[in-house]
Design an enzyme around this catalytic site. Structure first.
Site, PDB file in Angstrom:
ATOM      1  N   GLY A 203       0.702  -1.282  -0.052  1.00  0.00           N
ATOM      2  CA  GLY A 203      -0.097  -0.049  -0.039  1.00  0.00           C
ATOM      3  C   GLY A 203       0.816   1.431  -0.084  1.00  0.00           C
ATOM      4  N   SER A 204       0.485   2.293   0.710  1.00  0.00           N
ATOM      5  CA  SER A 204       0.826   3.567   0.593  1.00  0.00           C
ATOM      6  C   SER A 204       2.586   3.642   1.266  1.00  0.00           C
ATOM      7  CB  SER A 204      -0.076   4.672   1.436  1.00  0.00           C
ATOM      8  OG  SER A 204      -1.246   4.755   0.743  1.00  0.00           O
ATOM      9  N   THR A 205       2.778   2.783   1.985  1.00  0.00           N
ATOM     10  CA  THR A 205       4.371   2.861   2.696  1.00  0.00           C
ATOM     11  C   THR A 205       5.320   2.716   1.135  1.00  0.00           C
ATOM     12  OG1 THR A 205       4.053   0.602   2.965  1.00  0.00           O
ATOM     13  CG2 THR A 205       3.991   1.859   4.894  1.00  0.00           C
ATOM     14  N   PHE A 206       4.779   2.032   0.161  1.00  0.00           N
ATOM     15  CA  PHE A 206       5.633   1.847  -1.076  1.00  0.00           C
ATOM     16  C   PHE A 206       5.635   2.958  -1.777  1.00  0.00           C
ATOM     17  CE2 PHE A 206       7.009  -0.001  -5.163  1.00  0.00           C
ATOM     18  CZ  PHE A 206       7.912  -0.561  -4.632  1.00  0.00           C
ATOM     19  N   LYS A 207       4.834   4.166  -1.516  1.00  0.00           N
ATOM     20  CA  LYS A 207       5.011   5.495  -2.244  1.00  0.00           C
ATOM     21  C   LYS A 207       6.322   6.177  -1.925  1.00  0.00           C
ATOM     22  CE  LYS A 207       0.085   6.414  -2.171  1.00  0.00           C
ATOM     23  NZ  LYS A 207      -1.135   7.026  -1.511  1.00  0.00           N
TER      24      LYS A 207
END
Length: 586
Positions: A305-309
């Site tokens: 999810g958004s941690t991969f941003k």
């Protein structure tokens, strides 16, 4: 007449010659065996009269970074019988059955079996072994052995692992460092007569065992205990299926804590947890145990999810396709080919800079950055950052990233990957990659092993862990630290803020497959101090009930952990005006 006599003489002569030749051959063979093969057959004869018993080597201890022993040994005994030496079989059967709490028929089968040595029971407490020895039962042998003992029982259960009945490692560090820990067994050789009875005054050969080396690891028991306590609290509060917390040094990859709850009892690893139904089928039970023993930080993959941003932003900045002041517009979605991909804020964020897009965790902004990079270049950064391989952590069962093949990535796949969906990584892989993004750009190898020390302390072997290539420039790494500090200071990660400390990080809420089940993994990855990170922590909360947003339920857990462990690690709080100052590091 003369002819008959001649034939008789010929027969006698032939018989004599045959006997002579046979006797000569036999004497020759006997001479050969006595002179040239005497040593071989002497050894064979001796073997027939030798009895050998193993002296188990003490397994090396596992010791944390503070010198606390977290895997040790306890002396136990192996009780056995030698059939030909038993003088009072009925007494032996009765006494062993009572003392060892075994069915009499089971003991009888062992005692009456005609073998050189029959084991009655292993892992017998030392005091019980001493009691049997004091009975003076002829033909009963009590040999001391070692059994693994874990002073903290379930603490770091999936990391430490455990040993089996043969005292060999089964999972975790116990199996990964088997060659370091196991030692070399000794033996006792005694002589027995033709009836198999040991000769009392015969010399006894004894080869002493060599204890295994102690394994010193980077894990900190105090941080591990606090991480597990925090994980259990949020699991119970949110009714989650599982919670994992990983704490490591982003500069060198040393793991300070790896908590996965619920755990299991290391001193009784083959028992199912209380309340768990025991399957009737043995294979089903083993499958269930394998699942309980599995380390999700290393062996399980998930959509980050958004941690991969963080990864997409770093690639975009490094490639020069975006900078902090670039302007974007978020109407609440992006149309990519024939797909409408939504932002978590359905009404949209409106106009925003790239920095604000990261602070808002805006999907359309990161989709745009991914499209600017393009499939080939973005995939190249995946490889450059080390995401397509394994981290090389010193724990068994590490899983690989599950990613689209480059030739199968279209615009839609690129868009979803850009904000952390449609592929899967392990928690330890994400932690290792983010460590490189914030530590100046150098890939590190997550690890626990520090050194091995022989039992007598005379030999020390320091473990070395490879530093990967420079995957990112110092400038980009500094900019990413700045961005992620603002995410916590004023953005979606504000619940991870700790007064007096500079914290950086990123939240995430990812929907599990199949999407129709509406089950989520909430997570947060954070680090401190933001300008010079010394500790990084990642939490994943699997299937929380009720509110499931990472910024709401995951970020506060890391804040609580940091508030407690940063002073413990010697990281001092700063003046408030220093903490709130905005600047780019690098």
């Amino acid at each position: 007449m003369n002819e008959n006599r001649t034939r008789h003489r010929a027969r006698v002569t032939a018989m004599f010659l045959a006997v002579f030749l046979a006797t000569s051959a036999l004497c020759g063979r006997l001479a050969y065996l006595m002179i040239f093969r005497s040593e071989y057959y002497s050894g064979k004869a001796e073997d027939l009269h030798q009895r050998e018993r193993t002296i188990k080597a003490a397994r090396g201890r596992i010791i944390d970074r503070n010198g606390t022993v977290i895997a040790d040994n306890r002396t136990v005994c192996t009780v056995s019988v030698i059939h030909n030496q038993v003088e009072e079989p009925e007494r032996v059967i009765a006494d062993l059955a009572e003392t060892l709490d075994l069915p009499e028929e089971k003991v009888r089968a062992r005692v009456e079996k005609r073998s050189s040595r029959e084991i009655v029971k292993t892992n017998v407490p030392k005091e019980t072994g001493d009691a049997i020895r004091s009975l003076g039962l002829a033909g009963v042998k009590v040999d001391e052995d070692y059994r693994r003992y874990y002073p903290f029982d379930s603490l770091a259960s999936r990391v430490l692992g455990f040993t089996g009945g043969d005292n060999q490692g089964v999972i975790g560090l116990e199996v990964e460092y088997e060659e370091v820990l196991k030692g070399v067994n000794g033996r006792i050789l005694t002589l027995a007569d033709a009836a198999g009875v040991e000769i009392g005054n015969a010399a006894e050969d004894r080869l002493e065992p060599v204890a295994g080396s102690d394994l010193y690891i980077s894990l900190d028991v105090n941080i591990q205990e606090y991480a597990e306590q925090a994980a259990y609290q949020v699991m119970e509060k949110k009714g989650a299926r599982q919670v994992s917390i990983l704490v490591m040094n982003p500069k060198n990859g040393e793991i300070l804590a790896m908590a996965s709850v619920p755990g299991f009892h290391l001193n009784d690893p083959f028992s199912l947890p209380e309340g768990e139904n025991v399957p009737a089928d043995e294979k089903e039970k083993q499958d269930l145990l394998n699942q309980i023993w599995r380390n999700p930080c290393v062996s399980d993959t998930y959509e980050p999810g958004s941690t991969f941003k963080i990864i997409t932003a770093a690639a975009g900045l490094e490639a020069g396709v975006v900078d902090l002041d670039d302007h974007f517009n978020c109407p609440g979605f992006r149309i990519v080919e024939d797909r409408k991909i939504r932002c978590h804020k359905t009404g949209g964020h409106g106009g925003e800079t790239f920095l604000e897009g990261m602070m808002n965790s805006c999907n359309p902004v990161l989709i745009d950055v991914g499209q600017r990079l393009g499939v080939e270049r973005y995939y190249g950064y995946f490889e450059q950052f080390g995401l397509l391989g394994k981290t090389g952590i010193d724990l068994p069962g590490e899983a690989s990233t599950i990613m689209h093949k480059m030739e199968n990535m279209g615009a839609v796949e690129l868009a979803t990957v850009s904000f952390g969906q449609s592929f899967q990584v392990t928690p330890v892989q994400l932690a290792a990659t983010v460590s490189a993004v914030i530590n100046g750009g150098t890939r590190v190898t997550p690890h626990l092993g520090v050194r091995a020390v022989s039992a007598d302390g005379t030999h020390v072997r320091e473990f070395s862990w490879p530093e990967g290539e420079q995957i990112l420039s110092e400038e980009t790494s500094g900019t990413m630290r700045y961005i992620l500090e603002q995410v916590v200071a004023e953005g979606s990660g504000k619940n991870a803020a700790v007064p007096g400390f500079r914290i950086g990080g990123k939240t995430a809420t990812s929907e599990k497959l199949p999407r129709s089940l509406k089950k989520y993994i909430s997570s947060f990855i954070g680090f401190a101090p933001a300008d010079d990170p010394e500790v990084l922590a990642l939490i994943t909360i699997d299937e929380p009930q009720g509110v499931y947003y990472g910024g709401t339920i995951a970020a506060p857990v890391i804040a609580d952990i940091f508030e407690n462990i940063l002073p413990y690690l010697g990281i001092q709080a700063e003046e408030e005006e220093t903490v709130s100052a905005f600047r780019i590091y690098g």
